[in-house]
Design an enzyme around this catalytic site. Structure first.
Site, PDB file in Angstrom:
ATOM      1  N   ASP A 254       1.015  -1.308   0.074  1.00  0.00           N
ATOM      2  CA  ASP A 254       0.024  -0.057   0.079  1.00  0.00           C
ATOM      3  C   ASP A 254       0.850   1.130   0.067  1.00  0.00           C
ATOM      4  O   ASP A 254       0.255   2.326  -0.018  1.00  0.00           O
ATOM      5  CB  ASP A 254      -0.996   0.030   1.267  1.00  0.00           C
ATOM      6  CG  ASP A 254      -0.400  -0.089   2.701  1.00  0.00           C
ATOM      7  OD1 ASP A 254       0.924  -0.110   2.631  1.00  0.00           O
ATOM      8  OD2 ASP A 254      -0.943   0.031   3.483  1.00  0.00           O
ATOM      9  N   SER A 255       2.169   1.244  -0.051  1.00  0.00           N
ATOM     10  CA  SER A 255       2.960   2.140  -0.277  1.00  0.00           C
ATOM     11  C   SER A 255       2.919   2.857  -1.543  1.00  0.00           C
ATOM     12  O   SER A 255       3.304   3.951  -1.977  1.00  0.00           O
ATOM     13  CB  SER A 255       4.516   1.660  -0.121  1.00  0.00           C
ATOM     14  OG  SER A 255       4.835   0.488  -1.158  1.00  0.00           O
TER      15      SER A 255
ATOM     16  N   ASP B 205      -0.961  -6.071   0.099  1.00  0.00           N
ATOM     17  CA  ASP B 205      -1.235  -5.515   1.106  1.00  0.00           C
ATOM     18  C   ASP B 205      -2.712  -5.127   1.375  1.00  0.00           C
ATOM     19  O   ASP B 205      -3.476  -5.052   0.416  1.00  0.00           O
ATOM     20  CB  ASP B 205      -0.612  -4.056   1.109  1.00  0.00           C
ATOM     21  CG  ASP B 205       0.668  -4.127   2.178  1.00  0.00           C
ATOM     22  OD1 ASP B 205       0.887  -4.869   2.986  1.00  0.00           O
ATOM     23  OD2 ASP B 205       1.500  -2.935   2.015  1.00  0.00           O
TER      24      ASP B 205
ATOM     25  N   LYS C 192      -1.156  -9.271   3.089  1.00  0.00           N
ATOM     26  CA  LYS C 192      -0.173  -8.823   4.201  1.00  0.00           C
ATOM     27  C   LYS C 192      -1.054  -7.894   5.110  1.00  0.00           C
ATOM     28  O   LYS C 192      -1.743  -7.075   4.565  1.00  0.00           O
ATOM     29  CB  LYS C 192       1.322  -7.990   3.945  1.00  0.00           C
ATOM     30  CG  LYS C 192       1.734  -7.317   4.951  1.00  0.00           C
ATOM     31  CD  LYS C 192       3.364  -7.143   4.448  1.00  0.00           C
ATOM     32  CE  LYS C 192       3.486  -5.937   3.842  1.00  0.00           C
ATOM     33  NZ  LYS C 192       3.055  -4.690   4.398  1.00  0.00           N
TER      34      LYS C 192
ATOM     35  N   GLU D 178      -0.793  -5.278   8.723  1.00  0.00           N
ATOM     36  CA  GLU D 178      -0.103  -4.513   9.779  1.00  0.00           C
ATOM     37  C   GLU D 178      -0.898  -4.962  11.069  1.00  0.00           C
ATOM     38  O   GLU D 178      -2.055  -4.527  11.395  1.00  0.00           O
ATOM     39  CB  GLU D 178       0.069  -3.286   9.335  1.00  0.00           C
ATOM     40  CG  GLU D 178       0.668  -2.812   8.186  1.00  0.00           C
ATOM     41  CD  GLU D 178       0.803  -1.353   7.988  1.00  0.00           C
ATOM     42  OE1 GLU D 178       0.480  -0.561   9.000  1.00  0.00           O
ATOM     43  OE2 GLU D 178       1.271  -0.559   6.814  1.00  0.00           O
TER      44      GLU D 178
ATOM     45  N   GLU E 212       9.686  -4.035  10.177  1.00  0.00           N
ATOM     46  CA  GLU E 212       9.976  -2.729   9.824  1.00  0.00           C
ATOM     47  C   GLU E 212      10.444  -1.829  10.870  1.00  0.00           C
ATOM     48  O   GLU E 212       9.933  -1.665  12.004  1.00  0.00           O
ATOM     49  CB  GLU E 212       8.751  -2.174   9.007  1.00  0.00           C
ATOM     50  CG  GLU E 212       9.082  -0.645   8.445  1.00  0.00           C
ATOM     51  CD  GLU E 212       8.192  -0.294   7.455  1.00  0.00           C
ATOM     52  OE1 GLU E 212       7.100  -0.980   7.243  1.00  0.00           O
ATOM     53  OE2 GLU E 212       8.331   0.999   6.955  1.00  0.00           O
TER      54      GLU E 212
HETATM   55  O1  KIV Z   1       3.573  -1.147   1.663  1.00  0.00           O
HETATM   56  C1  KIV Z   1       4.940  -1.278   1.447  1.00  0.00           C
HETATM   57  O2  KIV Z   1       5.681  -1.514   0.459  1.00  0.00           O
HETATM   58  C2  KIV Z   1       5.317  -2.238   2.798  1.00  0.00           C
HETATM   59  C3  KIV Z   1       6.825  -2.589   2.765  1.00  0.00           C
HETATM   60  C4  KIV Z   1       7.460  -1.274   3.196  1.00  0.00           C
HETATM   61  C5  KIV Z   1       7.113  -3.544   3.677  1.00  0.00           C
HETATM   62  O3  KIV Z   1       4.649  -2.599   3.479  1.00  0.00           O
END
Ligand code: KIV
Length: 279
Positions: free
Chosen positions: A44-45, A83, A113, A115, A182
């Site tokens: 989600d970056s 994500d 993924k 968080e 992280e």
């Molecule tokens: O969203 C992302 O790119 C991430 C990485 C920084 C692990 O969660």
């Protein structure tokens, strides 16, 4: 054949490092595959590095599915993790499973993924029971930016470190197949990595994790003004791209490009004369 969850576990068991990188579009995911990475994370970056937002909070499920679809369609080998965006798994377990299912069914991700730690154990257990592989994410949690105030290292103090360590154990017990660590001190990352049987994948977590992840725009140097300690830039793409675009601009302005070398010819003289008569 795509890399699978058991293949990733095997890398840890054999003492081989796991390489993960983010990608969100066709070209970068193809480059990542050609370079031989094990895992592509559709992070989600993308809110920050693709959409230019200040944080990741505004990314939607539909955007995650859109980008995940592109990455999975354009690669054959790497394991694809997508994500779960902010508020796609926090509202209810039912909604969380439905959204995770969409990333698998529509985006064709192989895993999602999430968080967070102990607070999401119930949701994670239910996903794992529904055969959705889950990657955990501990330490700095970008989706908690408004709670923590800034993107800073987590787990420097004993109590904080203890909480992250306990969450790592709880996530493993809940069935996650790997955990991203992280921005935590390397000693804590090492302790977690040594204690867990599942792989850890670090970003700003030092050299002792089972694998590493970087955001592709960061390691390619696409933003000169972003240089955190944990990023190694393997290229200065911002500089190179600007120089190339400047050369193009200057050549168009001066008439140096295009030349006949970049032009098409008519097939024969008759065509040319016909063309000149008509015009
Ligand atoms: O969203 C992302 O790119 C991430 C990485 C920084 C692990 O969660």
């Amino acid at each position: 054949m795509r890399i699978t969850v058991p293949d990733i576990q095997l890398l840890k068991n054999n003492g081989q490092k796991i390489v993960m990188i983010t990608a969100y579009d066709s070209f970068f995911s193809m480059y990542a595959e050609k370079a031989g990475v094990d895992i592509i994370l559709v992070g989600d970056s993308l809110g920050m590095v693709v959409q230019g937002e200040e944080n990741t909070l505004s990314v939607t499920m539909d955007e995650m599915i859109y980008h995940t679809k592109i990455v999975s369609k354009n690669t054959k080998k790497p394991f694809i993790v997508a994500d779960m965006p902010f508020m796609s798994y926090q509202i209810s377990t039912e909604k969380a499973i439905e959204n995770a299912g969409r990333l698998i069914k529509e985006g064709k991700a192989q895993a999602v993924k999430i968080e967070g730690g102990i607070e999401f154990i119930d949701v994670i257990e239910k996903m794992v029971r529904a055969s959705i592989p889950v990657m955990g994410h501990l330490g700095l949690l970008p989706q908690s930016i408004h709670k923590i105030g800034s993107f800073k290292v987590q787990g420097k103090e004993y109590n904080e470190a203890e909480e992250i360590f306990k969450s790592a154990k709880a996530l493993q017990n809940a069935g996650v197949f790997a955990i991203v660590l992280e921005a935590i001190p390397y000693e804590l990352a090492k302790k977690i990595t040594d204690e867990l049987t599942i792989p850890t994948i670090g970003i700003g977590a030092g050299p002792y994790t089972d694998g590493q992840v970087l955001v592709i725009q960061d390691m390619l140097g696409m933003n000169e003004s972003f240089s955190p300690k944990f990023v190694k830039k393997y290229l200065s793409l911002e500089k190179m791209a600007i120089e190339a675009i400047e050369s193009y601009k200057n050549e168009v302005k001066s008439g140096m490009f295009p030349t006949l070398e970049h032009s098409f010819r008519s097939k024969n003289r008759e065509t040319i004369s016909l063309y000149s008569v008509k015009n």
